[in-house]
Motif scaffolding. Sequence first.
Motif, short mmCIF file in Angstrom:
data_model
loop_
_atom_site.label_atom_id
_atom_site.label_comp_id
_atom_site.label_asym_id
_atom_site.label_seq_id
_atom_site.Cartn_x
_atom_site.Cartn_y
_atom_site.Cartn_z
N UNK A 86 -0.59 9.60 7.40
CA UNK A 86 -0.53 9.59 5.94
C UNK A 86 -1.66 8.73 5.40
N UNK A 87 -2.29 9.14 4.32
CA UNK A 87 -3.37 8.35 3.73
C UNK A 87 -2.82 7.11 3.03
N UNK A 88 -3.53 6.02 3.19
CA UNK A 88 -3.17 4.79 2.50
C UNK A 88 -3.66 4.86 1.07
N UNK A 89 -2.77 4.69 0.07
CA UNK A 89 -3.24 4.77 -1.32
C UNK A 89 -4.12 3.59 -1.67
N UNK A 90 -4.97 3.77 -2.65
CA UNK A 90 -5.76 2.67 -3.16
C UNK A 90 -4.93 1.77 -4.04
N UNK A 91 -5.43 0.56 -4.30
CA UNK A 91 -4.70 -0.40 -5.13
C UNK A 91 -4.35 0.18 -6.49
N UNK A 92 -5.31 0.87 -7.10
CA UNK A 92 -5.09 1.42 -8.44
C UNK A 92 -4.08 2.56 -8.43
N UNK A 93 -3.92 3.20 -7.27
CA UNK A 93 -2.98 4.31 -7.18
C UNK A 93 -1.61 3.92 -6.68
N UNK A 94 -1.36 2.60 -6.59
CA UNK A 94 -0.07 2.15 -6.06
C UNK A 94 0.45 1.00 -6.91
N UNK A 95 0.78 1.31 -8.15
CA UNK A 95 1.20 0.28 -9.10
C UNK A 95 2.63 0.44 -9.56
N UNK A 96 3.29 1.56 -9.22
CA UNK A 96 4.68 1.75 -9.61
C UNK A 96 5.55 0.71 -8.90
N UNK A 97 6.26 -0.12 -9.67
CA UNK A 97 6.99 -1.24 -9.09
C UNK A 97 8.06 -0.79 -8.10
N UNK A 98 8.83 0.23 -8.47
CA UNK A 98 9.89 0.72 -7.58
C UNK A 98 9.30 1.22 -6.27
N UNK A 99 8.20 1.96 -6.36
CA UNK A 99 7.54 2.49 -5.17
C UNK A 99 6.99 1.35 -4.31
N UNK A 100 6.42 0.35 -4.95
CA UNK A 100 5.88 -0.79 -4.22
C UNK A 100 6.97 -1.51 -3.43
N UNK A 101 8.13 -1.70 -4.05
CA UNK A 101 9.22 -2.41 -3.37
C UNK A 101 9.82 -1.59 -2.24
N UNK A 102 9.82 -0.26 -2.41
CA UNK A 102 10.39 0.60 -1.36
C UNK A 102 9.46 0.71 -0.16
N UNK A 103 8.17 0.69 -0.39
CA UNK A 103 7.19 0.81 0.71
C UNK A 103 6.33 -0.44 0.72
N UNK A 104 6.99 -1.56 1.01
CA UNK A 104 6.31 -2.85 0.91
C UNK A 104 5.18 -2.97 1.93
N UNK A 105 5.31 -2.26 3.05
CA UNK A 105 4.26 -2.31 4.06
C UNK A 105 2.95 -1.74 3.51
N UNK A 106 3.04 -0.79 2.57
CA UNK A 106 1.84 -0.31 1.90
C UNK A 106 1.36 -1.35 0.89
N UNK A 107 2.31 -1.88 0.12
CA UNK A 107 2.01 -2.89 -0.89
C UNK A 107 1.22 -4.04 -0.28
N UNK A 108 1.62 -4.46 0.91
CA UNK A 108 0.96 -5.59 1.58
C UNK A 108 -0.45 -5.23 2.01
N UNK A 109 -0.68 -3.97 2.31
CA UNK A 109 -2.00 -3.52 2.72
C UNK A 109 -2.97 -3.41 1.55
N UNK A 110 -2.49 -2.88 0.43
CA UNK A 110 -3.42 -2.60 -0.67
C UNK A 110 -3.46 -3.72 -1.70
N UNK A 111 -2.47 -4.61 -1.71
CA UNK A 111 -2.45 -5.73 -2.64
C UNK A 111 -2.53 -7.04 -1.85
N UNK A 112 -3.72 -7.59 -1.76
CA UNK A 112 -3.93 -8.79 -0.96
C UNK A 112 -3.09 -9.95 -1.45
#
Length: 500
Positions: free
Chosen positions: A140-166
């Motif tokens: 699966x492609x890792x989304x960019x920081x600008x494309x991963x700002x939905x709070x609910x989505x960020x909390x559900x897939x925190x492993x992505x959040x940690x990758x794209x949001x330093x």
Amino acid sequence: MATLKELRSERLRKLEELKKLGVDPYPASSFRDHDIAQITDNFNDFKGKTVTLAGRVTSIRKFGKLAFIVISDFSGQIQLFLKTGDVAKLNASKSQLGLEQLPLLDIGDFLEATGEIIKTQTGEISLGVKTMRLLTKSLRPMPGRDGFTNKEERLRRRYIDMNVNKDVQERFIRRSKFWQATRDFLNQHGFIEINVPVLEHTTGGADATPFVTHMDALNQDFFLRISHELPLKRLIGGGYERVYDIGPRFRNENYSDEHLPEHVAMEWYAAYWDWHQGMEFMEAMYKYVLQQTFGTLKFKVRGFDVDMSKKWQVWDYADVIKKHYNIDVYNTTLQEVKKELKANKLEVEDSENLSRGIDKLWKHLRATVAGPVWLVNEPKFLSPLSKTAADGKSAERFHPIMAGSELGNGFSELNDPVDQLDRFKQQQKMRDAGDSEAMMLDIDFVEMLEYGMPPACGWGWSERVFWTFEGVTAREGVPFPQLRREIDTTTKELYPDVKL
């Protein structure tokens, strides 16, 4: 724009092509001899040397006989410089790829690369690749920081959040530092960490509704602890003099910006200390832990300027309530308290009782306090486990107030078994009247006190202290908060043969 399903299908095609070449896309072994930051921070020491690095691919560019791949590990990122003729060819048995296999790579894959540390013509520190191994093929492609700002989505897939949001990744480094500093300070002052049970026959030590579970082996219901308190005080009764535990506790209550049903907390207990020693100790501990965690003692939190380096104020509970609400907490009625609750637009419940009502008034006022302030001399009917003060009405209890919140709780511990039993009985009456948060009667704890427990001071704080000074809500302050279980439509489409 391609859909996730289409992008994933393309990566699956590449995965199959790699397998046909004999490449293991998920080899068990990997190697690196340096973190990336060691190289980029000390280029002159490594210039011209051969090293092996590993990390996740964050970009791929190819220009004729040249290619540039950026990889990142936990410490930083570096450019891989690939040139036709310099890069070894495919060696499938080692998962080694050549330049010809570059089209089979994607952003998100993990690579291991060996080569010489150089600077390119543009002056960028790079690794001139000699050999390159595939460590993990991402599907699966890792989304960019600008494309991963939905709070609910960020909390559900925190492993992505940690990758794209330093900043999110660094938050949990600070959280770790917070608890490590807590341990260090306690250990430096002669405390022993002893883990106590999470499952309890009778749970106590706080006003909270517990979670209930069933143990098949004993065919009995158990409660998930709401506090570490009673088992730790049993250890004081068992002869230990300074003990603490750090671990999760569970309170079956609603989410809020300051509360989670599951969270990490710490409690310590020290024999032969009273609340004055406890207050002095905790002022020093707050300063140490916050300095170690954040590198400062001055914070801007929720609009408050909080300077933890200054001398703390001390407020008397009864005086504060009298000043702001004109209520004498030791000589009032439930009707008077309800009237004041309504006047301040606070909720009045059908099961409202005097202690809960007074506590609501205090919390309403507390929300305006910047601190740091010690709140002391709380009425003993609000403190069923603390020692009674000399006035016979208040408890030897101390709360720290900062940025509108109560960020800890300390007592001179009650060790009179007769008094303790009477207070448990009062709490049990409140439970029987419908207050599910009132404490349970723990007769085993009373028995321990009858054998004798020395004078002691106790203290507890939760990771809410960290959340507050980090400036985040409770759910943002933990790596994986509990959320209502949901499976999105795309996932259902991708796994049609899996029952979800």
